[in-house]
Design a protein around this motif. Structure first.
Motif, PDB file in Angstrom:
ATOM      1  N   ASP A  41       0.869  -1.174   0.000  1.00  0.00           N
ATOM      2  CA  ASP A  41       0.000   0.000   0.000  1.00  0.00           C
ATOM      3  C   ASP A  41       0.902   1.219   0.000  1.00  0.00           C
ATOM      4  N   TYR A  43       0.998   5.284   0.383  1.00  0.00           N
ATOM      5  CA  TYR A  43       0.193   6.374   0.936  1.00  0.00           C
ATOM      6  C   TYR A  43       0.585   7.702   0.300  1.00  0.00           C
ATOM      7  N   TYR A  44      -0.417   8.534   0.041  1.00  0.00           N
ATOM      8  CA  TYR A  44      -0.180   9.847  -0.546  1.00  0.00           C
ATOM      9  C   TYR A  44      -1.316  10.790  -0.183  1.00  0.00           C
ATOM     10  N   LEU A  45      -1.102  12.061  -0.319  1.00  0.00           N
ATOM     11  CA  LEU A  45      -2.128  13.095  -0.135  1.00  0.00           C
ATOM     12  C   LEU A  45      -3.032  12.861   1.068  1.00  0.00           C
ATOM     13  N   ASN A  46      -2.493  13.089   2.243  1.00  0.00           N
ATOM     14  CA  ASN A  46      -3.293  13.012   3.467  1.00  0.00           C
ATOM     15  C   ASN A  46      -3.971  11.664   3.667  1.00  0.00           C
ATOM     16  N   ASP A  47      -3.188  10.626   3.706  1.00  0.00           N
ATOM     17  CA  ASP A  47      -3.648   9.272   4.037  1.00  0.00           C
ATOM     18  C   ASP A  47      -4.461   8.579   2.954  1.00  0.00           C
ATOM     19  N   ARG A  48      -4.431   9.040   1.722  1.00  0.00           N
ATOM     20  CA  ARG A  48      -5.014   8.255   0.634  1.00  0.00           C
ATOM     21  C   ARG A  48      -4.056   7.121   0.331  1.00  0.00           C
ATOM     22  N   CYS A  49      -4.579   6.050  -0.235  1.00  0.00           N
ATOM     23  CA  CYS A  49      -3.763   4.844  -0.384  1.00  0.00           C
ATOM     24  C   CYS A  49      -3.991   4.182  -1.739  1.00  0.00           C
ATOM     25  N   LEU A  50      -2.897   3.765  -2.372  1.00  0.00           N
ATOM     26  CA  LEU A  50      -2.940   2.929  -3.576  1.00  0.00           C
ATOM     27  C   LEU A  50      -2.412   1.557  -3.185  1.00  0.00           C
ATOM     28  N   SER A  51      -3.095   0.474  -3.583  1.00  0.00           N
ATOM     29  CA  SER A  51      -2.673  -0.884  -3.245  1.00  0.00           C
ATOM     30  C   SER A  51      -2.253  -1.627  -4.503  1.00  0.00           C
TER      31      SER A  51
END
Length: 73
Positions: A41, A43-51
């Motif tokens: 995972d 994380y980017y931009l204030n706790d957004r997440c790409l998995s």
């Protein structure tokens, strides 16, 4: 270049241990096992997440490196 660090952790949303990847005081990514696959995972931009599936990500990074080496030569 920034130095990333690893931290082995137990987190509430996962059954097993995870490896956190940190950039100074900011968590950059989390690597863990799910359904017998290694996942990551990011994380980017204030706790957004790409998995992603880690092996797919490794493959795309490898291909990107090959493309860059080809263009540099």
């Amino acid at each position: 270049m920034k130095k990333l660090t690893l931290q082995l952790s137990s987190v509430s949303d996962k059954d097993d241990l995870v490896v956190e990847i940190w950039d100074e005081d900011n968590q950059f990514a989390e690597v863990y096992v799910e359904n017998d696959e290694i996942k990551i995972d990011i994380y980017y931009l204030n706790d957004r997440c790409l998995s992603f599936n880690l092996s797919e990500l490794q493959e795309i990074f490898s291909k990107a490196a090959q493309l860059l080496n080809y263009q540099i030569c």
